[in-house]
Design an enzyme around this catalytic site. Sequence first.
Site, mmCIF file in Angstrom:
data_model
loop_
_atom_site.group_PDB
_atom_site.id
_atom_site.type_symbol
_atom_site.label_atom_id
_atom_site.label_comp_id
_atom_site.label_asym_id
_atom_site.label_seq_id
_atom_site.Cartn_x
_atom_site.Cartn_y
_atom_site.Cartn_z
ATOM 1 N N PHE A 154 -66.525 27.306 -70.366
ATOM 2 C CA PHE A 154 -66.409 27.557 -71.806
ATOM 3 C C PHE A 154 -66.975 28.946 -72.074
ATOM 4 O O PHE A 154 -68.195 29.149 -71.997
ATOM 5 C CB PHE A 154 -67.215 26.464 -72.518
ATOM 6 C CG PHE A 154 -67.151 26.449 -74.023
ATOM 7 C CD1 PHE A 154 -66.076 25.855 -74.675
ATOM 8 C CD2 PHE A 154 -68.182 26.988 -74.779
ATOM 9 C CE1 PHE A 154 -66.039 25.795 -76.067
ATOM 10 C CE2 PHE A 154 -68.148 26.932 -76.166
ATOM 11 C CZ PHE A 154 -67.070 26.335 -76.808
ATOM 12 N N THR A 182 -70.248 32.797 -75.355
ATOM 13 C CA THR A 182 -71.371 33.741 -75.453
ATOM 14 C C THR A 182 -71.049 35.069 -74.770
ATOM 15 O O THR A 182 -70.420 35.096 -73.712
ATOM 16 C CB THR A 182 -72.621 33.108 -74.789
ATOM 17 O OG1 THR A 182 -72.898 31.873 -75.443
ATOM 18 C CG2 THR A 182 -73.831 34.024 -74.891
ATOM 19 N N SER A 191 -76.312 33.528 -80.629
ATOM 20 C CA SER A 191 -76.309 32.700 -81.848
ATOM 21 C C SER A 191 -75.215 33.166 -82.807
ATOM 22 O O SER A 191 -74.585 32.354 -83.486
ATOM 23 C CB SER A 191 -77.675 32.800 -82.540
ATOM 24 O OG SER A 191 -78.687 32.352 -81.672
ATOM 25 N N THR A 213 -71.636 28.458 -67.902
ATOM 26 C CA THR A 213 -71.840 27.300 -67.015
ATOM 27 C C THR A 213 -70.537 26.965 -66.289
ATOM 28 O O THR A 213 -69.468 26.992 -66.911
ATOM 29 C CB THR A 213 -72.296 26.080 -67.842
ATOM 30 O OG1 THR A 213 -73.488 26.427 -68.536
ATOM 31 C CG2 THR A 213 -72.550 24.865 -66.968
ATOM 32 N N GLN A 246 -98.384 16.417 -66.821
ATOM 33 C CA GLN A 246 -99.829 16.236 -67.019
ATOM 34 C C GLN A 246 -100.313 14.982 -66.285
ATOM 35 O O GLN A 246 -101.375 14.990 -65.676
ATOM 36 C CB GLN A 246 -100.124 16.149 -68.526
ATOM 37 C CG GLN A 246 -101.586 16.319 -68.871
ATOM 38 C CD GLN A 246 -102.097 17.729 -68.579
ATOM 39 O OE1 GLN A 246 -101.321 18.674 -68.463
ATOM 40 N NE2 GLN A 246 -103.399 17.867 -68.405
ATOM 41 N N GLY A 261 -100.900 15.594 -62.692
ATOM 42 C CA GLY A 261 -101.942 16.543 -62.291
ATOM 43 C C GLY A 261 -101.356 17.654 -61.435
ATOM 44 O O GLY A 261 -100.208 18.071 -61.636
ATOM 45 N N GLU A 270 -76.020 25.737 -76.493
ATOM 46 C CA GLU A 270 -75.204 24.996 -77.481
ATOM 47 C C GLU A 270 -75.879 25.046 -78.863
ATOM 48 O O GLU A 270 -75.865 24.068 -79.611
ATOM 49 C CB GLU A 270 -74.938 23.566 -77.007
ATOM 50 C CG GLU A 270 -74.180 23.589 -75.691
ATOM 51 C CD GLU A 270 -73.197 22.457 -75.504
ATOM 52 O OE1 GLU A 270 -72.832 21.785 -76.478
ATOM 53 O OE2 GLU A 270 -72.774 22.269 -74.352
ATOM 54 N N THR A 287 -79.443 27.187 -80.490
ATOM 55 C CA THR A 287 -80.899 27.050 -80.321
ATOM 56 C C THR A 287 -81.443 26.052 -81.352
ATOM 57 O O THR A 287 -80.742 25.688 -82.306
ATOM 58 C CB THR A 287 -81.602 28.403 -80.537
ATOM 59 O OG1 THR A 287 -81.393 28.806 -81.904
ATOM 60 C CG2 THR A 287 -81.079 29.487 -79.600
ATOM 61 N N SER A 288 -82.703 25.681 -81.189
ATOM 62 C CA SER A 288 -83.329 24.767 -82.170
ATOM 63 C C SER A 288 -83.308 25.390 -83.562
ATOM 64 O O SER A 288 -83.103 24.690 -84.565
ATOM 65 C CB SER A 288 -84.775 24.455 -81.754
ATOM 66 O OG SER A 288 -84.784 23.603 -80.637
HETATM 67 C C1 LIG Z 1 -78.343 28.210 -68.477
HETATM 68 C C2 LIG Z 1 -77.480 28.583 -69.619
HETATM 69 C C3 LIG Z 1 -76.174 28.103 -69.688
HETATM 70 C C4 LIG Z 1 -75.333 28.475 -70.743
HETATM 71 N N1 LIG Z 1 -74.028 28.048 -70.744
HETATM 72 C C5 LIG Z 1 -73.154 28.580 -71.654
HETATM 73 C C6 LIG Z 1 -71.756 28.306 -71.561
HETATM 74 O O1 LIG Z 1 -71.288 27.536 -70.703
HETATM 75 N N2 LIG Z 1 -70.916 28.912 -72.438
HETATM 76 C C7 LIG Z 1 -71.373 29.756 -73.403
HETATM 77 O O2 LIG Z 1 -70.541 30.283 -74.161
HETATM 78 N N3 LIG Z 1 -72.701 30.020 -73.531
HETATM 79 C C8 LIG Z 1 -73.603 29.465 -72.666
HETATM 80 N N4 LIG Z 1 -74.939 29.750 -72.760
HETATM 81 C C9 LIG Z 1 -75.398 30.669 -73.798
HETATM 82 C C10 LIG Z 1 -76.226 30.016 -74.887
HETATM 83 O O3 LIG Z 1 -75.410 29.222 -75.703
HETATM 84 C C11 LIG Z 1 -76.955 31.144 -75.642
HETATM 85 O O4 LIG Z 1 -77.961 31.627 -74.791
HETATM 86 C C12 LIG Z 1 -77.514 30.677 -76.963
HETATM 87 O O5 LIG Z 1 -76.498 30.440 -77.885
HETATM 88 C C13 LIG Z 1 -78.496 31.686 -77.588
HETATM 89 O O6 LIG Z 1 -77.956 32.964 -77.610
HETATM 90 P P1 LIG Z 1 -78.796 34.187 -77.022
HETATM 91 O O7 LIG Z 1 -79.295 33.806 -75.693
HETATM 92 O O8 LIG Z 1 -77.979 35.417 -77.167
HETATM 93 O O9 LIG Z 1 -80.060 34.284 -77.995
HETATM 94 P P2 LIG Z 1 -80.120 34.992 -79.440
HETATM 95 O O10 LIG Z 1 -78.980 34.554 -80.275
HETATM 96 O O11 LIG Z 1 -80.323 36.454 -79.234
HETATM 97 O O12 LIG Z 1 -81.451 34.352 -80.034
HETATM 98 C C14 LIG Z 1 -82.775 34.832 -79.718
HETATM 99 C C15 LIG Z 1 -83.755 34.114 -80.638
HETATM 100 O O13 LIG Z 1 -83.469 34.439 -82.004
HETATM 101 C C16 LIG Z 1 -83.286 33.248 -82.762
HETATM 102 N N5 LIG Z 1 -82.293 33.474 -83.817
HETATM 103 C C17 LIG Z 1 -81.073 34.055 -83.702
HETATM 104 N N6 LIG Z 1 -80.441 34.073 -84.887
HETATM 105 C C18 LIG Z 1 -81.278 33.475 -85.781
HETATM 106 C C19 LIG Z 1 -81.205 33.162 -87.162
HETATM 107 N N7 LIG Z 1 -80.145 33.460 -87.903
HETATM 108 N N8 LIG Z 1 -82.274 32.543 -87.733
HETATM 109 C C20 LIG Z 1 -83.363 32.208 -86.995
HETATM 110 N N9 LIG Z 1 -83.486 32.461 -85.686
HETATM 111 C C21 LIG Z 1 -82.457 33.085 -85.083
HETATM 112 C C22 LIG Z 1 -82.800 32.204 -81.741
HETATM 113 O O14 LIG Z 1 -83.050 30.893 -82.197
HETATM 114 C C23 LIG Z 1 -83.668 32.586 -80.538
HETATM 115 O O15 LIG Z 1 -84.945 32.025 -80.673
HETATM 116 C C24 LIG Z 1 -75.825 29.323 -71.763
HETATM 117 C C25 LIG Z 1 -77.148 29.775 -71.713
HETATM 118 C C26 LIG Z 1 -77.965 29.441 -70.667
HETATM 119 C C27 LIG Z 1 -79.367 29.974 -70.634
#
Ligand SMILES: Cc1cc2nc3c(=O)[nH]c(=O)nc-3n(C[C@H](O)[C@H](O)[C@H](O)COP(=O)(O)OP(=O)(O)OC[C@H]3O[C@@H](n4cnc5c(N)ncnc54)[C@H](O)[C@@H]3O)c2cc1C
Length: 388
Positions: free
Chosen positions: A128, A131, A137, A163, A341, A344, A368, A370-371
Amino acid sequence: MGCHRVNLELSEEQEAVRELAEDFVAREITPHVVEWDRAESVDKSIAKKLGALGFLGLTIPEEYGGSGGDHLAYCLVTEELGRGDSSVRGIVSVSLGLVAKSIASWGSEEQKRHWLPRLTAGEALGCFGLTEPGTGSDAGNLTTKAVRDGDHYVINGSKMFITNGTWADVVLLFARTGDTPGHRGVSAFLVPADTPGLTRRTVHGKLGLRGQATAELVLEDVRVPATALMGPEGKGFSVAMSALAKGRMSVAAGCVGIAQAALDAAVRYAGEREQFGKPIASYQLVQELISDISVDVDAARMLTWRVADLVDRGQDFATAASTAKLFASEAAVRAANNALQVFGGYGYIDEYPVGKLVRDARVMTLYEGTSQIQKLIIGRALTGVSAF
Ligand SMILES: Cc1cc2nc3c(=O)[nH]c(=O)nc-3n(C[C@H](O)[C@H](O)[C@H](O)COP(=O)(O)OP(=O)(O)OC[C@H]3O[C@@H](n4cnc5c(N)ncnc54)[C@H](O)[C@@H]3O)c2cc1C
């Protein structure tokens, strides 16, 4: 007035498929978990084995090679796989949950007939590609571009953290078509992974999910026929968001699996390990750690089952899926950390299972959505005001 009784009892079919997954994990996954984690790769033959049992075709109609089944059964299998190894669980969540299910919902008859039987059998895997290095995000502002050239599209750009990326036979790729800015200018394509101009590089050094094939994709003048477009031009973001809404249910189920594995390991170890002449399970502070894990397991599972129930009854489920994903991912991190924890110092070395659970759980609050993004989705649903 009609009344829908809340029923948390599994049907015989659901229990049978859960047991099938549990046995599969015990036989084909658990004995190899440490070795695959250290080698940074699960054995690729696991895909065909998953396919043979129907785990890559759950919820896909039988006429396309799927094994039918409801979404609760899908969650039960996903939980069991996540309990065994999140790297294997991810193969299913992506190839089936994000790719095959999107093809089943949005694909043309030709696309369904071409890809679904292979994907459900595990003879082909999907990835998929949403990103990008510059857009995570903010996926609606992606920059990969597909330009129409007669009967073809020519695609240029790059994708990050994909992935199944190096293993996949087909990429569900999101690219910008036309000049419309933002998410309305995004279209979805099914790009065979061996198309000239598509290069894949493994992303090494991940904290967790080490066994999973995560890749960066680079697209340089990748030429695909116009029939590779999936769904209407400009509707790609809807394809992506509908996939991710259900995908969040699958991630949540995987997190329940991690938390359950943390609970099982913590209970077992606390009963065996003795300090001060008694099993550590007899100390109340250790019991507190264990009961905290248990509450997280139960709450995460109930939120996840609620999503499956809504999906199976044809109700709106997107906010419930974000709620389940948000809670279950944070719960999995907490649960794995609490289990460590209990272990240990032994929790800190990879001969014991809980360190891997901590590392694998950590990504769940990131991908998918972030929180923080889940909170914005839930907040938007409640207030009617979008923060995006
Ligand atoms: C192991 C792994 C597998 C993955 N697999 C896939 C995949 O198969 N296909 C795919 O397309 N993607 C994949 N991803 C990508 C994943 O979905 C992104 O890493 C994720 O969406 C976050 O984007 P970013 O890493 O660019 O972080 P950023 O978007 O740069 O975010 C950085 C921080 O800023 C915060 N932030 C950003 N915007 C806001 C906002 N508006 N308000 C508040 N906080 C905000 C975020 O919550 C985070 O804490 C994968 C990632 C990993 C690590």
